[in-house]
Design an enzyme around this catalytic site. Structure first.
Site, short mmCIF file in Angstrom:
data_model
loop_
_atom_site.label_atom_id
_atom_site.label_comp_id
_atom_site.label_asym_id
_atom_site.label_seq_id
_atom_site.Cartn_x
_atom_site.Cartn_y
_atom_site.Cartn_z
N ARG A 37 45.90 36.27 19.30
CA ARG A 37 44.46 36.29 18.73
C ARG A 37 44.24 36.95 17.57
O ARG A 37 43.37 36.52 16.52
CB ARG A 37 43.61 37.27 20.15
CG ARG A 37 43.20 36.24 21.02
CD ARG A 37 42.45 37.34 21.93
NE ARG A 37 42.13 36.31 23.23
CZ ARG A 37 41.59 36.85 24.34
NH1 ARG A 37 41.19 38.15 24.33
NH2 ARG A 37 41.24 36.34 25.25
N LYS A 194 42.38 32.51 41.41
CA LYS A 194 41.05 32.48 41.77
C LYS A 194 40.17 31.40 41.84
O LYS A 194 39.73 30.98 40.77
CB LYS A 194 40.21 33.90 41.27
CG LYS A 194 40.64 35.06 41.21
CD LYS A 194 40.06 35.99 40.51
CE LYS A 194 41.14 36.90 39.78
NZ LYS A 194 41.25 36.60 38.35
N GLY A 351 44.04 33.05 29.28
CA GLY A 351 44.80 34.17 28.94
C GLY A 351 46.26 34.11 29.66
O GLY A 351 47.52 34.30 28.87
N GLY A 375 37.63 34.00 30.14
CA GLY A 375 36.51 33.86 30.53
C GLY A 375 35.23 32.91 29.98
O GLY A 375 34.56 31.85 30.31
P1 AMP Z 1 43.73 33.48 37.47
O1 AMP Z 1 43.39 34.72 36.81
O2 AMP Z 1 42.80 32.95 38.62
O3 AMP Z 1 44.03 32.25 36.45
O4 AMP Z 1 45.42 33.75 38.25
C1 AMP Z 1 46.56 34.01 37.54
C2 AMP Z 1 47.47 34.57 38.39
O5 AMP Z 1 47.51 33.64 39.27
C3 AMP Z 1 48.80 34.77 37.86
O6 AMP Z 1 48.70 36.16 37.50
C4 AMP Z 1 49.87 34.26 38.83
O7 AMP Z 1 50.82 34.89 39.08
C5 AMP Z 1 48.94 34.11 39.88
N1 AMP Z 1 49.34 32.79 40.85
C6 AMP Z 1 49.53 31.74 40.65
N2 AMP Z 1 49.92 30.90 41.60
C7 AMP Z 1 49.99 31.71 42.67
C8 AMP Z 1 50.44 31.70 44.08
N3 AMP Z 1 51.03 30.73 44.56
N4 AMP Z 1 50.37 32.80 44.84
C9 AMP Z 1 49.90 34.27 44.33
N5 AMP Z 1 49.58 34.29 42.88
C10 AMP Z 1 49.70 33.25 41.94
#
Ligand code: AMP
Length: 395
Positions: A37, A194, A351, A375
């Protein structure tokens, strides 16, 4: 772009004092965790100096400090900027003191050290203008443009003209390409944990997309809604009904994992205590937790993505922070990074996705565009209006 950008009126900047909002939300425990950034803001600073401005006062926030907290100080950023720009930079610690008028380049301390920033407080915004005696406001902080913060929103009433910086302009233009008129076929590759955060984006883009490929923890909510046994994998129960509905309406567009890298215990990065023999590549998740997509899924995803002209990628395909579960994200990141040479547009946002690309030592320039937003990128693509963009003057 309909918004006024600094390059639209170069003469307007001559001998003026500029208040420049950027997003240097990069400091963690007193260290810069990623320079992407900061590096992305340099072109705007250099361009303003080329225009002959008298001074630039740079504003940013970082992290979520509760009051003043050295761990979140922007001092390391001032040092980094000094080296990158090869110029002296004055670090201004207290917004309630005025900035000496003879300083051509200034970085102000983390704005979130003061309550007024987060509260979109008009008095605080006025103080930012007064301390800098600035004539012009430039917003180059796309990544925070979804927040109604004083230096992004309330500040607008104190400046006759509000300009977009070069990064802001590029973000708006490149992300608009996929939001409004993506060259087809257009595929979305989405991962992360999420589901909730991505619902608005998927709702907004689904009609424009030809395929939506889902990996990461997100995929388990989709697989469960399709009636599959996902073992103990993470499922987002709050979003379950939405997912079921989405599948009913758009099943023909969805591509979901068919195999997984899994283990039977709950883990957290960096997974140092997880032994190789505890990790399985499997199609059957019964009793297990899926932490990455398997190799057949990688192959299938690559075959589907090969057909696309435009791809938007957001979210890691697995828990990439652990070596045991990085492969899916790594193989797809490498695959996507070579498509530019074939004339395909891969746009990356988020990110964690950028952190994954950096971890694998892939050059961000190998993609058509990498958004600095998390976001903000998701909200922009969801079709929402963003305060930090709304306040920019129209051309
Ligand atoms: P988000 O903020 O929703 O984009 O999620 C990102 C996070 O999702 C990262 O820190 C990853 O470690 C986690 N992640 C991705 N795949 C998995 C999974 N199968 N189980 C648990 N965490 C995950």
């Amino acid at each position: 772009m309909e918004k006024l950008c600094i390059t639209d009126e170069p003469e307007y900047f001559r001998e003026k004092r500029v208040l420049l909002r950027v997003d240097y939300n990069v400091v963690e425990n007193g260290e810069i965790k990623d320079t992407f950034r900061i590096d992305s803001s340099l072109e705007t600073i250099r361009k303003l100096q080329d225009f002959g401005v008298k001074s630039i006062v740079i504003l940013s926030h970082s992290g979520r400090p509760k009051g003043k907290d050295e761990r979140f100080s922007l001092k390391p950023v001032a040092e980094y900027l000094k080296g990158k720009l090869n110029q002296e930079i004055h670090f201004h610690e207290d917004v309630y003191g005025d900035i000496p008028e003879d300083k051509p380049l200034v970085l102000v301390e983390n704005l979130r050290f003061w309550e007024g920033e987060k509260n979109d407080d008009e008095e605080f915004a006025k103080r930012l203008k007064d301390m800098s005696k600035s004539d012009i406001y430039v917003n180059d902080a796309f990544a925070v443009s979804h927040r109604k913060n004083a230096s992004v929103s309330a500040i607008s009433k104190y400046f006759e003209k509000r300009f977009a910086g070069l990064l802001m302009k590029e973000e708006i233009e490149k992300l608009s390409e996929i939001r409004d008129n993506p060259e087809k076929p257009f595929h979305i590759l989405i991962g992360g944990a999420k589901v909730e955060d991505k619902i608005d984006l998927l709702n907004n883009l689904v009609d424009k997309a030809d395929k939506i490929l889902i990996g990461g923890a997100m995929a388990y909510t989709f697989l469960k809604a399709k009636g599959e046994d996902v073992g103990n994998s993470r499922v987002d129960s709050k979003s379950f009904d939405w997912v079921q509905n989405f599948i009913n309406t758009h099943n023909d567009k969805l591509v979901l994992p068919e195999d997984h890298v899994a283990t039977d215990k709950q883990v957290n990065p960096p997974c140092d205590d997880l032994k190789d023999e505890e990790v399985k590549e499997t199609e059957n998740l019964s009793g297990l937790i899926g932490y990455d997509i398997g190799f057949n899924t990688v192959k299938r995803f690559r075959d589907v993505l090969k057909e696309a002209k435009t791809i938007f990628w957001n979210g890691p395909l697995g828990m990439f922070e652990c070596e045991q579960f990085e492969c899916g994200t790594k193989l797809l990141a490498v695959f996507l990074s070579v498509l530019k040479d074939e004339g395909k547009k891969v746009i990356v946002g988020g990110g964690d996705t950028v952190a994954a690309i950096r971890r694998f030592d892939i050059d961000l320039k190998d993609f058509h565009f990498v958004s600095t937003g998390g976001g903000a990128t998701l909200e922009f693509l969801a079709g929402k209006s963003l305060p930090g963009i709304d306040i920019l003057s129209d051309k």
